[in-house]
Design a protein around this motif. Structure first.
Motif, PDB file in Angstrom:
ATOM      1  N   ILE A  45     -10.058   0.012  17.131  1.00 40.51           N
ATOM      2  CA  ILE A  45      -8.717   0.253  17.683  1.00 40.51           C
ATOM      3  C   ILE A  45      -8.781   1.316  18.779  1.00 40.51           C
ATOM      4  O   ILE A  45      -8.199   1.166  19.858  1.00 40.51           O
ATOM      5  CB  ILE A  45      -7.725   0.648  16.556  1.00 40.51           C
TER       6      ILE A  45
ATOM      7  N   VAL B 104      -3.328  -0.845  19.907  1.00 39.45           N
ATOM      8  CA  VAL B 104      -3.011   0.223  18.945  1.00 39.45           C
ATOM      9  C   VAL B 104      -1.547   0.176  18.494  1.00 39.45           C
ATOM     10  O   VAL B 104      -0.659  -0.183  19.280  1.00 39.45           O
ATOM     11  CB  VAL B 104      -3.366   1.605  19.556  1.00 39.45           C
ATOM     12  N   GLY B 105      -1.309   0.530  17.247  1.00 34.55           N
ATOM     13  CA  GLY B 105       0.032   0.453  16.668  1.00 34.55           C
ATOM     14  C   GLY B 105       0.917   1.599  17.083  1.00 34.55           C
ATOM     15  O   GLY B 105       1.120   2.565  16.338  1.00 34.55           O
TER      16      GLY B 105
ATOM     17  N   TRP C  59      -5.719  -2.067   6.738  1.00 28.48           N
ATOM     18  CA  TRP C  59      -5.884  -1.269   7.949  1.00 28.48           C
ATOM     19  C   TRP C  59      -7.344  -0.810   8.034  1.00 28.48           C
ATOM     20  O   TRP C  59      -7.893  -0.317   7.045  1.00 28.48           O
ATOM     21  CB  TRP C  59      -4.934  -0.063   7.896  1.00 28.48           C
TER      22      TRP C  59
ATOM     23  N   ASN D  57      -0.097  -3.605   7.418  1.00 25.79           N
ATOM     24  CA  ASN D  57      -0.985  -3.472   8.573  1.00 25.79           C
ATOM     25  C   ASN D  57      -2.364  -3.953   8.149  1.00 25.79           C
ATOM     26  O   ASN D  57      -2.977  -3.328   7.285  1.00 25.79           O
ATOM     27  CB  ASN D  57      -1.051  -1.982   8.995  1.00 25.79           C
TER      28      ASN D  57
ATOM     29  N   TYR E  86       5.269   2.872   7.693  1.00 24.90           N
ATOM     30  CA  TYR E  86       6.207   2.226   8.623  1.00 24.90           C
ATOM     31  C   TYR E  86       7.624   2.161   8.059  1.00 24.90           C
ATOM     32  O   TYR E  86       8.382   1.249   8.399  1.00 24.90           O
ATOM     33  CB  TYR E  86       5.704   0.806   8.950  1.00 24.90           C
TER      34      TYR E  86
ATOM     35  N   LYS F 175       5.117   6.785  13.115  1.00 23.39           N
ATOM     36  CA  LYS F 175       5.821   5.653  13.722  1.00 23.39           C
ATOM     37  C   LYS F 175       7.334   5.835  13.655  1.00 23.39           C
ATOM     38  O   LYS F 175       8.019   5.659  14.659  1.00 23.39           O
ATOM     39  CB  LYS F 175       5.449   4.339  13.030  1.00 23.39           C
TER      40      LYS F 175
ATOM     41  N   PHE G  27       2.980  -5.486  13.298  1.00 23.59           N
ATOM     42  CA  PHE G  27       1.793  -6.327  13.457  1.00 23.59           C
ATOM     43  C   PHE G  27       1.940  -7.748  12.930  1.00 23.59           C
ATOM     44  O   PHE G  27       2.625  -7.990  11.951  1.00 23.59           O
ATOM     45  CB  PHE G  27       0.594  -5.684  12.735  1.00 23.59           C
TER      46      PHE G  27
ATOM     47  N   ARG H 276      -5.056  -9.338  15.636  1.00 22.86           N
ATOM     48  CA  ARG H 276      -3.853  -8.573  15.308  1.00 22.86           C
ATOM     49  C   ARG H 276      -3.173  -8.144  16.604  1.00 22.86           C
ATOM     50  O   ARG H 276      -3.816  -7.578  17.484  1.00 22.86           O
ATOM     51  CB  ARG H 276      -4.223  -7.318  14.505  1.00 22.86           C
TER      52      ARG H 276
HETATM   53  C1  LMR Z   1      -2.994   1.142  14.151  1.00 23.44           C
HETATM   54  O1  LMR Z   1      -3.222   0.515  13.119  1.00 23.44           O
HETATM   55  O2  LMR Z   1      -3.164   0.672  15.288  1.00 23.44           O
HETATM   56  C2  LMR Z   1      -2.416   2.535  14.059  1.00 23.44           C
HETATM   57  O3  LMR Z   1      -2.186   2.867  12.738  1.00 23.44           O
HETATM   58  C3  LMR Z   1      -3.186   3.542  14.815  1.00 23.44           C
HETATM   59  C4  LMR Z   1      -4.517   3.885  14.242  1.00 23.44           C
HETATM   60  O4  LMR Z   1      -4.786   5.085  14.090  1.00 23.44           O
HETATM   61  O5  LMR Z   1      -5.322   2.989  13.945  1.00 23.44           O
END
Ligand code: LMR
Length: 399
Positions: A13, A33-34, A130, A183, A214, A246, A348, A374
């Motif tokens: 990421i 990136v989230g 994640w 995620n 989130y 977030k 996502f 993703r």
């Molecule tokens: C993501 O999943 O993109 C976010 O949570 C940022 C990260 O630190 O990975």
């Protein structure tokens, strides 16, 4: 001594963020990136945060240490946000709470805490989860197992398989659940499924551990917490790691919280003592600024309303983009079914395309997403939606 050190593989990421920054293409699109983005592709400071920050600067009287647990008022307010007022009241004497450096700090301190409970602890994580969950938890020495979760064919959850995988867990194992907005998949448990998981963890003597990164970006602040609140009412022990990155847009301020629910008030004192000792031996105390901002917002009626309005706008924008993404793909003649994107929650979703197709989108169109396909839906906008949909369809048709 350092000659023994090997270069580490890149974090997928973070590497994507760097590649995107370097790309000179004016049409580039960041779905990696989230991070929440507005219609112009910016991630502005929320107005409530901006105002709270100004109040803080005027009112702050000291920069002295805050202690390993962080600020008591922040801990209380953020715990109430997660659990709701009345449940918090009911459980507060069984809760050990620590302000942490982001959700990552909470996850890692939870892992270190679990290690001190039992060095052989196994944590079950969803497949997929994640990407940073495994280094954060495994890096503390916990063993990792996966349970079936996302069903790429339907865009939903393989719930029966999830339950049978967890049925094979042994007493004392830990089950990591995503509180909402899973995620990387966007596929969430419904309340009935939360109830079934609660029954299973109780029957098997498993410890639930909820990552809540989130809250407010799925269906609403209370709606998104319904599963974790149900669990908290039923089980004797529970861990919750939460993040303000977030929902308050405080990414770089590293603002999170760790809640550990013990079976009774007496045990909770020992839990708190172990937890604060663990924090002291890792980073001593959390950073203050982000949590102080959250504390100002949550304790001031006007700012709290403003923040909720802004969060609501973000949530609705993501929901609208989900609908528009699926509709635009259909209108442009995509053959595959992407309706699952509308049903999923939060930032996502997987596009369900191959890593090769993901690379083609990056190389030929400067559209960036993680190799797993993703996408961060919040990175879409009315300006880039047509472009992204045409590119996706083209890549699907020609590979
Ligand atoms: C993501 O999943 O993109 C976010 O949570 C940022 C990260 O630190 O990975």
């Amino acid at each position: 001594m350092f000659e023994v050190i090997q270069a580490q593989p890149h974090d997928a990421i973070l590497q994507l963020m760097a590649l995107y920054r370097q790309d000179p293409n004016p049409h580039k699109v960041d779905l990696g990136v989230g991070v929440y983005k507005d219609e112009l592709g910016n991630t502005p400071i929320m107005q409530a945060v901006d105002r709270a920050q100004r109040i803080l600067i005027e009112q702050e009287l000291t920069k002295t240490y805050i202690g390993p647990a962080g600020a008591p008022q922040y801990n209380q307010l953020i715990s109430q946000l997660i659990l709701g007022q009345s449940l918090y009241q009911q459980l507060s004497n069984r809760l050990a709470v620590a302000q942490t450096p982001g959700g990552c700090g909470a996850l890692r301190m939870a892992a270190e805490f679990l290690k001190s409970c039992s060095p052989d602890t196994t944590v079950w994580v969803s497949d997929p989860t994640w990407a940073n969950h495994i280094p954060l938890l495994g890096g503390a020495g916990l063993k990792i197992q996966t349970y079936a979760y996302y069903d790429h064919a339907s865009g939903g959850i393989q719930f029966d398989k999830m339950m049978s995988a967890l049925d094979a867990a042994k007493t004392g194992d830990v089950v990591l659940l995503h509180g909402c907005c899973h995620n990387p998949s966007g596929a969430d448990l419904n309340l009935e499924q939360w109830k079934a998981v609660t029954e299973l963890v109780q029957r098997k003597g498993l410890l639930p551990f909820v990552d809540m990164a989130y809250q407010g970006l799925g269906d609403g602040l209370d709606e998104d917490a319904a599963g974790v609140r149900y669990l908290a009412e039923q089980v004797p022990e529970l861990i919750i790691a939460a993040s303000c990155s977030k929902n308050f847009g405080l990414y770089r301020e590293r603002t999170g919280v760790l809640l550990i629910l013990s079976a009774n008030a007496e045990q909770s004192l020992n839990t708190a003592s172990q937890l604060f000792g663990t924090i002291r031996s890792h980073y001593s105390m959390p950073p203050n600024h982000g949590a102080a901002i959250v504390e100002v917002i949550l304790s001031n009626g006007d700012l709290r309303n403003l923040w909720q309005q802004e969060l609501g706008q973000m949530r609705r924008r993501i929901g609208d983009l989900r609908v528009q993404f699926n509709q635009t793909l259909s209108q442009q003649g995509v053959e595959q079914d992407f309706s699952f994107i509308e049903r999923q929650k939060g930032m996502f979703s997987f596009l369900g395309i191959s890593a090769q197709q993901v690379h083609r989108l990056r190389d030929e169109y400067s559209i960036y997403m993680v190799d797993s396909s993703r996408v961060n839906v919040a990175g879409l906008s009315s300006q880039n939606l047509d472009y992204v949909c045409k590119a996706v369809i083209n890549v699907l048709k020609t590979s």
